[in-house]
Design a protein around this motif. Structure first.
Motif, PDB file in Angstrom:
ATOM      1  N   ARG A  94       0.830  -1.198   0.000  1.00  0.00           N
ATOM      2  CA  ARG A  94       0.000   0.000   0.000  1.00  0.00           C
ATOM      3  C   ARG A  94       0.874   1.262   0.000  1.00  0.00           C
ATOM      4  NH1 ARG A  94      -5.378  -1.034   1.770  1.00  0.00           N
ATOM      5  NH2 ARG A  94      -6.098  -2.551   0.234  1.00  0.00           N
ATOM      6  N   ALA A  95       1.971   1.207   0.732  1.00  0.00           N
ATOM      7  CA  ALA A  95       2.891   2.350   0.746  1.00  0.00           C
ATOM      8  C   ALA A  95       3.414   2.624  -0.655  1.00  0.00           C
ATOM      9  CB  ALA A  95       4.046   2.091   1.711  1.00  0.00           C
ATOM     10  N   CYS A  96       3.740   1.562  -1.381  1.00  0.00           N
ATOM     11  CA  CYS A  96       4.223   1.714  -2.759  1.00  0.00           C
ATOM     12  C   CYS A  96       3.127   2.255  -3.677  1.00  0.00           C
ATOM     13  CB  CYS A  96       4.742   0.377  -3.281  1.00  0.00           C
ATOM     14  SG  CYS A  96       6.287  -0.144  -2.535  1.00  0.00           S
ATOM     15  N   ASP A  97       1.890   1.805  -3.435  1.00  0.00           N
ATOM     16  CA  ASP A  97       0.763   2.325  -4.224  1.00  0.00           C
ATOM     17  C   ASP A  97       0.632   3.834  -4.044  1.00  0.00           C
ATOM     18  OD1 ASP A  97       0.123  -0.162  -5.193  1.00  0.00           O
ATOM     19  OD2 ASP A  97      -1.455  -0.551  -3.705  1.00  0.00           O
ATOM     20  N   LEU A  98       0.744   4.271  -2.803  1.00  0.00           N
ATOM     21  CA  LEU A  98       0.608   5.703  -2.517  1.00  0.00           C
ATOM     22  C   LEU A  98       1.769   6.500  -3.092  1.00  0.00           C
ATOM     23  CD1 LEU A  98      -0.701   5.422   1.133  1.00  0.00           C
ATOM     24  CD2 LEU A  98      -1.908   6.537  -0.751  1.00  0.00           C
ATOM     25  N   LEU A  99       2.980   5.925  -3.010  1.00  0.00           N
ATOM     26  CA  LEU A  99       4.129   6.616  -3.586  1.00  0.00           C
ATOM     27  C   LEU A  99       3.979   6.733  -5.100  1.00  0.00           C
ATOM     28  CD1 LEU A  99       6.850   7.908  -2.910  1.00  0.00           C
ATOM     29  CD2 LEU A  99       7.916   5.685  -3.277  1.00  0.00           C
ATOM     30  N   GLU A 100       3.498   5.664  -5.712  1.00  0.00           N
ATOM     31  CA  GLU A 100       3.259   5.696  -7.156  1.00  0.00           C
ATOM     32  C   GLU A 100       2.211   6.746  -7.509  1.00  0.00           C
ATOM     33  OE1 GLU A 100       1.862   2.685 -10.742  1.00  0.00           O
ATOM     34  OE2 GLU A 100       1.300   2.253  -8.673  1.00  0.00           O
ATOM     35  N   LEU A 101       1.143   6.815  -6.709  1.00  0.00           N
ATOM     36  CA  LEU A 101       0.092   7.799  -6.943  1.00  0.00           C
ATOM     37  C   LEU A 101       0.646   9.214  -6.769  1.00  0.00           C
ATOM     38  CD1 LEU A 101      -2.930   8.202  -7.520  1.00  0.00           C
ATOM     39  CD2 LEU A 101      -3.315   8.128  -5.044  1.00  0.00           C
ATOM     40  N   GLY A 102       1.476   9.402  -5.747  1.00  0.00           N
ATOM     41  CA  GLY A 102       2.088  10.711  -5.521  1.00  0.00           C
ATOM     42  C   GLY A 102       2.949  11.156  -6.673  1.00  0.00           C
ATOM     43  N   LEU A 103       3.642  10.215  -7.288  1.00  0.00           N
ATOM     44  CA  LEU A 103       4.479  10.538  -8.444  1.00  0.00           C
ATOM     45  C   LEU A 103       3.637  10.855  -9.668  1.00  0.00           C
ATOM     46  CD1 LEU A 103       7.216   7.802  -7.968  1.00  0.00           C
ATOM     47  CD2 LEU A 103       7.619  10.260  -7.917  1.00  0.00           C
ATOM     48  N   SER A 104       2.602  10.066  -9.901  1.00  0.00           N
ATOM     49  CA  SER A 104       1.785  10.268 -11.098  1.00  0.00           C
ATOM     50  C   SER A 104       1.010  11.578 -11.030  1.00  0.00           C
ATOM     51  CB  SER A 104       0.819   9.092 -11.285  1.00  0.00           C
ATOM     52  OG  SER A 104      -0.107   9.026 -10.215  1.00  0.00           O
ATOM     53  N   LEU A 105       0.635  12.000  -9.820  1.00  0.00           N
ATOM     54  CA  LEU A 105      -0.089  13.271  -9.653  1.00  0.00           C
ATOM     55  C   LEU A 105       0.858  14.443  -9.445  1.00  0.00           C
ATOM     56  CD1 LEU A 105      -3.000  12.144  -7.276  1.00  0.00           C
ATOM     57  CD2 LEU A 105      -3.106  12.543  -9.742  1.00  0.00           C
ATOM     58  N   GLU A 106       2.156  14.164  -9.491  1.00  0.00           N
ATOM     59  CA  GLU A 106       3.196  15.184  -9.288  1.00  0.00           C
ATOM     60  C   GLU A 106       3.107  15.843  -7.913  1.00  0.00           C
ATOM     61  OE1 GLU A 106       3.374  17.858 -12.616  1.00  0.00           O
ATOM     62  OE2 GLU A 106       4.280  16.325 -13.874  1.00  0.00           O
ATOM     63  N   ILE A 107       2.588  15.075  -6.945  1.00  0.00           N
ATOM     64  CA  ILE A 107       2.672  15.510  -5.549  1.00  0.00           C
ATOM     65  C   ILE A 107       4.133  15.460  -5.127  1.00  0.00           C
ATOM     66  CG2 ILE A 107       2.036  14.912  -3.181  1.00  0.00           C
ATOM     67  CD1 ILE A 107      -0.584  13.766  -4.335  1.00  0.00           C
ATOM     68  N   TYR A 108       4.823  14.428  -5.578  1.00  0.00           N
ATOM     69  CA  TYR A 108       6.266  14.314  -5.404  1.00  0.00           C
ATOM     70  C   TYR A 108       6.928  14.558  -6.755  1.00  0.00           C
ATOM     71  CZ  TYR A 108       4.895  11.746  -1.173  1.00  0.00           C
ATOM     72  OH  TYR A 108       4.346  11.379   0.023  1.00  0.00           O
ATOM     73  N   ALA A 109       7.942  15.360  -6.753  1.00  0.00           N
ATOM     74  CA  ALA A 109       8.665  15.644  -7.995  1.00  0.00           C
ATOM     75  C   ALA A 109      10.157  15.655  -7.717  1.00  0.00           C
ATOM     76  CB  ALA A 109       8.230  16.987  -8.576  1.00  0.00           C
ATOM     77  N   GLY A 110      10.917  15.190  -8.693  1.00  0.00           N
ATOM     78  CA  GLY A 110      12.367  15.248  -8.581  1.00  0.00           C
ATOM     79  C   GLY A 110      12.943  14.310  -7.549  1.00  0.00           C
TER      80      GLY A 110
END
Length: 684
Positions: A559-575
């Motif tokens: 689930r943590a990986c799912d959320l990290l993936e979602l954060g990347l795809s939505l550009e919540i996390y960048a770089g």
């Protein structure tokens, strides 16, 4: 003030040592952009906290605004657009192709043309040779861009002449002349600028305000204030009315030209009409006052300038101006110190603000309630708990200042962020006795305080108090509840979850799915996506960080990986990940501990896949954690990550010349990754 960002107060994220156990599956999920982390779906894996729960380090910090999808309702005037727009990931290959079709690509080529024109010989043949690369379809906008980015006045005249000949339709020919005049200003060639002005008149081109402001500023940079005055006084002849920027510049010009009366007349008007005055103009006025022996006038100007720098959020300039003031023999007065306190307090220049405060006390100067509150808010922002207690005692003992609701709110924030429950409750009681009701910032802070102390029943009690007072929970308040869950014992999670579900049902659904109190394995990603699409940008990263931390606490790595993936795809996390021919890096600075640990282990698994595929690793690999410790903690992310890397026996070592960086070589990394591929290996 500090309590406006209450949930940015720290958690116990970095207080304890954490360990992970990771066994990767072969499946890899790739996301855009290509340089982002390739998230690996992992089963039968665990990320465990050895002695405490992972919690968010900086829950509600102000994040850089994330680009959002354009909608036809996002217009300032409230009108809807007649066309619909499709949002495209700016890092995708499609965006690259689209960008080539926009003016951005054309603009880049025009900049190169301007650079070539500056370096070519100033003759018509060479200039035309460069301009031929633009083709036949040259617009007025193209011409303006080229001229505006040139710095060679000799070639600029030839370029201007060329564009005048080929542009059969120009909306305003004066614009071409104005950008060419700026080229002369860059090279401090006032004679050339004046000749060009004469040419304008001969060709029947009427000058405008920009024409004169350019000539005035050119005169100033050439050190010819009398010429600036001359050009300024010509403006009415051509029916041009100076704006406040031009007037402000003329205060300096008249002062330097010796026309003191006119300089002060304009300055009086500037104060009345609130023009923006630059430091150079202030410096001229101060010199005028100094020459005339009006030292009070000098000090007042210094104070005005210090206050302006504070309002403009330029504390470094305020510090420089204050040093200049002292070196010129002026002694600060109450207004000077007040301006400095406001400037340093707003900018969180903690040590500087405290030094000014001590100097005021040493000189027997009293502070107002506003200045005390400015200091206390600054202390809350930078974690100065002991200093805040001293300031509060001084405030109570002053006899002239009574604490108000802002005072109590800052103190409650400080004690809550420091985990001092009894102190926070004591200030709350003082606040109530003084006749002030707690607002949502105070209640949010207290909920966070009780959550860190694992006093779940008190969290629920304070949550109910919010509704008793008729306060509507906002996104930050709900984020604080989510952060509390990262401290809450597993057996009491339901109590906090009920509060979240009442305050924000869509967040409650995600949490229920996450901790398994609601069936629907396949709905988790959809519910999380729906949540992130309907919350404000400034809380997206804190929410995502908190949810990942909760996954880590509950041993839900997938689930943590799912959320990290979602954060990347939505550009919540960048770089988070960057690659160059010489170094691959993992940037963990903006992540909570749980998110950082998740990203680290996904990255390690991706490196393993790279090695297995036969792709070459770069000569150097690095992990950037940042080097600061949290303002309310003795530890920082670097300390915990370093400890975890040692547990993994990873060959990353802290760089001696780059604080917060952990580096390793290709050879060491390959050897270590090979050792991890041994059958049934579990790394604690």
């Amino acid at each position: 003030m500090a309590y406006h960002h209450l949930c940015s107060s720290p958690s116990s994220l970095l207080r304890d040592r954490h360990s992970l156990s990771v066994s990767p599956k072969s499946k890899s999920l790739r996301t855009n952009p290509p340089t982002s982390l390739n998230l690996v779906s992992l089963s039968k894996t665990s990320i465990k906290a050895s002695s405490s729960h992972v919690s968010l380090e900086d829950l509600m910090s102000q994040e850089t605004q994330i680009p959002r999808k354009l909608t036809n309702s996002q217009y300032p005037d409230g009108k809807t657009a007649s066309k619909s727009y499709v949002w495209v990931n700016p890092r995708s290959p499609r965006a690259s192709r689209l960008r080539q079709l926009t003016y951005d690509s054309r603009y880049s080529s025009l900049l190169k043309v301007a650079e070539s024109l500056d370096s070519c010989d100033p003759n018509e043949k060479d200039v035309l040779a460069v301009l031929s690369s633009l083709g036949d379809d040259v617009s007025e906008q193209d011409a303006v861009v080229v001229l505006n980015n040139m710095s060679n006045p000799n070639t600029a005249l030839l370029v201007l002449d060329h564009f005048r000949k080929i542009l059969t339709k120009t909306s305003r020919e004066v614009i071409l002349y104005n950008v060419t005049l700026k080229v002369f200003r860059k090279s401090k060639d006032l004679d050339g600028a004046e000749k060009l002005f004469d040419e304008m008149l001969q060709r029947g081109v009427k000058p405008d305000n920009v024409t004169f402001s350019t000539l005035i500023s050119c005169s100033r940079v050439c050190g010819l204030p009398s010429k600036a005055v001359e050009w300024f006084e010509k403006m009415p002849t051509y029916e041009c009315d100076p704006d406040d920027v031009t007037y402000s510049a003329m205060i300096d010009a008249y002062g330097r030209a010796g026309n003191v009366d006119m300089a002060f007349n304009l300055y009086d008007r500037a104060r009345t009409e609130k023009w923006r005055i630059d430091p150079v103009t202030f410096s001229t006025l101060i010199k005028i006052y100094g020459v005339s022996g009006n030292y009070d006038g000098c000090l007042n100007l210094y104070n005005t300038l210090l206050d302006a720098m504070g309002r403009a959020k330029r504390p470094w300039q305020a510090k420089s101006i204050y040093k200049e003031m002292l070196s010129n023999g002026f002694s600060p007065n109450w207004a000077t110190y007040a301006a400095l306190l406001r400037a340093y307090g707003r900018a969180r220049y903690g040590e500087d603000a405290l030094n000014v405060y001590k100097e005021m006390k040493d000189n027997g100067l009293e502070l107002t309630v506003v200045l005390y509150n400015t200091l206390l808010a600054m202390c809350a922002d930078v974690g100065f708990a002991d200093e805040a207690a001293e300031i509060f005692e001084d405030m109570k003992n002053s006899g002239a200042c009574k604490p108000d609701s802002w005072t109590f709110s800052s103190l409650i924030t400080i004690y809550s962020c420091s985990g001092k429950v009894s102190e926070a409750e004591g200030i709350l009681n003082m606040m109530l006795e003084a006749g002030f009701e707690p607002n949502i910032f105070v209640l949010t802070s207290l909920i966070q305080c009780y959550g860190k102390a694992q006093r779940t029943d008190d969290v629920v009690r304070m949550f109910n108090r919010v509704y008793e007072l008729g306060i509507t929970p906002d996104d930050r308040f709900c984020g604080c509840l989510l952060n509390v869950m990262t401290h809450t014992p597993r057996e009491e999670l339901g109590k906090v979850m009920d509060c979240i579900e009442k305050a924000k049902p869509e967040l409650g659904r995600v949490v229920k799915l996450l901790i398994g109190e609601q069936n629907g394995e396949g709905n988790f990603k959809n519910e999380a996506l729906e949540l992130f699409n309907h919350i404000s940008s400034d809380v997206k990263k804190p929410y995502c960080n908190c949810l990942i931390d909760l996954c880590v606490n509950l041993d839900l790595l997938e689930r943590a990986c799912d959320l990290l993936e979602l954060g990347l795809s939505l550009e919540i996390y960048a770089g988070i990940q960057s690659r160059s021919p010489t170094q691959w890096s993992l940037n963990l600075k903006s992540l909570s501990l749980g998110a950082a640990l998740t990203a680290l282990h996904v990255w390690i698994n991706d490196l393993t896949k790279v090695q297995e595929s036969g792709e070459e690793l770069p000569p150097l690999l690095g992990i950037n954690t940042g080097h600061g410790k949290h303002k309310y903690s003795e530890k920082g992310l670097a300390t915990v990550i370093e400890s975890h890397l040692k547990e993994l026996d990873a060959p990353f070592h802290e760089a001696s010349d780059k604080a917060g960086w952990f580096l390793t070589t290709k050879v060491a990394a390959e050897s270590w990754l090979e050792s991890r591929r041994s059958p049934n290996l579990v790394v604690a």
